[in-house]
Design a protein around this motif. Structure first.
Motif, PDB file in Angstrom:
ATOM      1  N   CYS A 129      -7.081   4.256  -3.237  1.00  0.00           N
ATOM      2  CA  CYS A 129      -5.822   3.684  -3.719  1.00  0.00           C
ATOM      3  C   CYS A 129      -5.752   2.192  -3.389  1.00  0.00           C
ATOM      4  O   CYS A 129      -5.366   1.386  -4.231  1.00  0.00           O
ATOM      5  N   GLN A 186      -8.551   9.166  -0.081  1.00  0.00           N
ATOM      6  CA  GLN A 186      -7.632   8.880  -1.180  1.00  0.00           C
ATOM      7  C   GLN A 186      -6.878   7.564  -0.932  1.00  0.00           C
ATOM      8  O   GLN A 186      -6.682   6.780  -1.862  1.00  0.00           O
ATOM      9  N   LYS A 187      -6.494   7.329   0.304  1.00  0.00           N
ATOM     10  CA  LYS A 187      -5.816   6.075   0.632  1.00  0.00           C
ATOM     11  C   LYS A 187      -6.752   4.888   0.421  1.00  0.00           C
ATOM     12  O   LYS A 187      -6.352   3.853  -0.109  1.00  0.00           O
ATOM     13  N   ASN A 212      -5.694  -0.925  -6.122  1.00  0.00           N
ATOM     14  CA  ASN A 212      -4.460  -1.721  -6.149  1.00  0.00           C
ATOM     15  C   ASN A 212      -4.444  -2.761  -5.038  1.00  0.00           C
ATOM     16  O   ASN A 212      -3.654  -2.663  -4.103  1.00  0.00           O
ATOM     17  N   HIS A 268       2.005   2.210  -3.427  1.00  0.00           N
ATOM     18  CA  HIS A 268       0.952   2.828  -4.234  1.00  0.00           C
ATOM     19  C   HIS A 268       0.568   4.217  -3.724  1.00  0.00           C
ATOM     20  O   HIS A 268       0.255   5.099  -4.514  1.00  0.00           O
ATOM     21  N   TYR A 269       0.599   4.419  -2.405  1.00  0.00           N
ATOM     22  CA  TYR A 269       0.353   5.761  -1.866  1.00  0.00           C
ATOM     23  C   TYR A 269       1.388   6.731  -2.421  1.00  0.00           C
ATOM     24  O   TYR A 269       1.058   7.840  -2.851  1.00  0.00           O
ATOM     25  N   VAL A 294       0.729   7.657  -6.028  1.00  0.00           N
ATOM     26  CA  VAL A 294      -0.369   8.618  -6.161  1.00  0.00           C
ATOM     27  C   VAL A 294       0.084  10.007  -5.718  1.00  0.00           C
ATOM     28  O   VAL A 294      -0.241  11.005  -6.373  1.00  0.00           O
ATOM     29  N   HIS A 349       0.832  -1.209   0.000  1.00  0.00           N
ATOM     30  CA  HIS A 349       0.000   0.000   0.000  1.00  0.00           C
ATOM     31  C   HIS A 349       0.863   1.254   0.000  1.00  0.00           C
ATOM     32  O   HIS A 349       0.542   2.223  -0.700  1.00  0.00           O
TER      33      HIS A 349
END
Length: 193
Positions: free
Chosen positions: A122, A118-119, A126, A101-102, A105, A98
């Motif tokens: 995300c 948003q997290k 993903n 991917h954070y 973004v 994670h």
């Protein structure tokens, strides 16, 4: 670091490498700062080694490698590394997945932080691979039977149950009273919109 590099060269053809070498790699990864040039050199040596899969059983080595790849903007490489690593700490690996991917973004939107929404989005876009999360992601929805009973109570009794009613519902449906409280708060919010 010099000792590690010497040991790595000395045992480069040994399969598997000695446990002492693997432990030293984990200790060095733990000791160095996340974006230091020394850590980058160490990760480069580990990733260039033909026995890197053995090193990727240590969570400290995995964390360091992922950190260096993120720092270099190599998000896809970090994800592939997480998919093939064999460390036992699956929850931490999912968290690293994670984080990759954070970071991706945040770089895309040129921001220093993400909101909880948003997290959440995300994570939804993903999901971690099966190799990291073999049992799949936990479903946070209640079973149909529980939802039907909560909806029935909201329609026939009240949408704003008092403490005793919430505790009774929680006991009947094997939930916590706060879960029942939150479900009804969300239900009322959904009804307004």
């Amino acid at each position: 670091m010099k000792r590690f590099m010497a040991m790595l060269n000395r045992h480069k053809n040994k399969d598997p490498p000695p446990a002492k070498l693997l432990d030293l790699a984990g200790q060095l990864c733990q000791d160095f700062q996340s974006s230091s040039p020394t850590l980058e050199k160490l990760v480069g040596a580990i990733m260039g080694c033909k026995h890197k899969t053995y090193f990727l059983t240590n969570i400290h080595v995995v964390r360091a490698c992922v950190s260096v790849h993120i720092h270099k903007g190599q998000h896809d490489t970090a994800c592939r590394l997480l998919e093939c690593c064999r460390a036992e700490e699956k929850e931490e690996l999912v968290q690293l997945w994670h984080e990759v991917h954070y970071q991706q973004v945040m770089e895309k939107h040129r921001t220093d932080f993400l909101t909880p929404l948003q997290k959440f989005r995300c994570r939804k876009r993903n999901p971690p691979p099966v190799s990291l999360c073999p049992e799949g992601l936990k479903n946070r929805n209640y079973p149909d039977k529980v939802r039907r009973e909560l909806h029935r109570f909201a329609a026939e009794v009240t949408t704003n149950p008092n403490k005793e009613q919430r505790e009774g519902l929680a006991q009947d449906m094997n939930l916590q009273p706060t879960q029942v409280y939150n479900w009804f708060a969300n239900y009322r919010r959904r009804q307004k919109s």
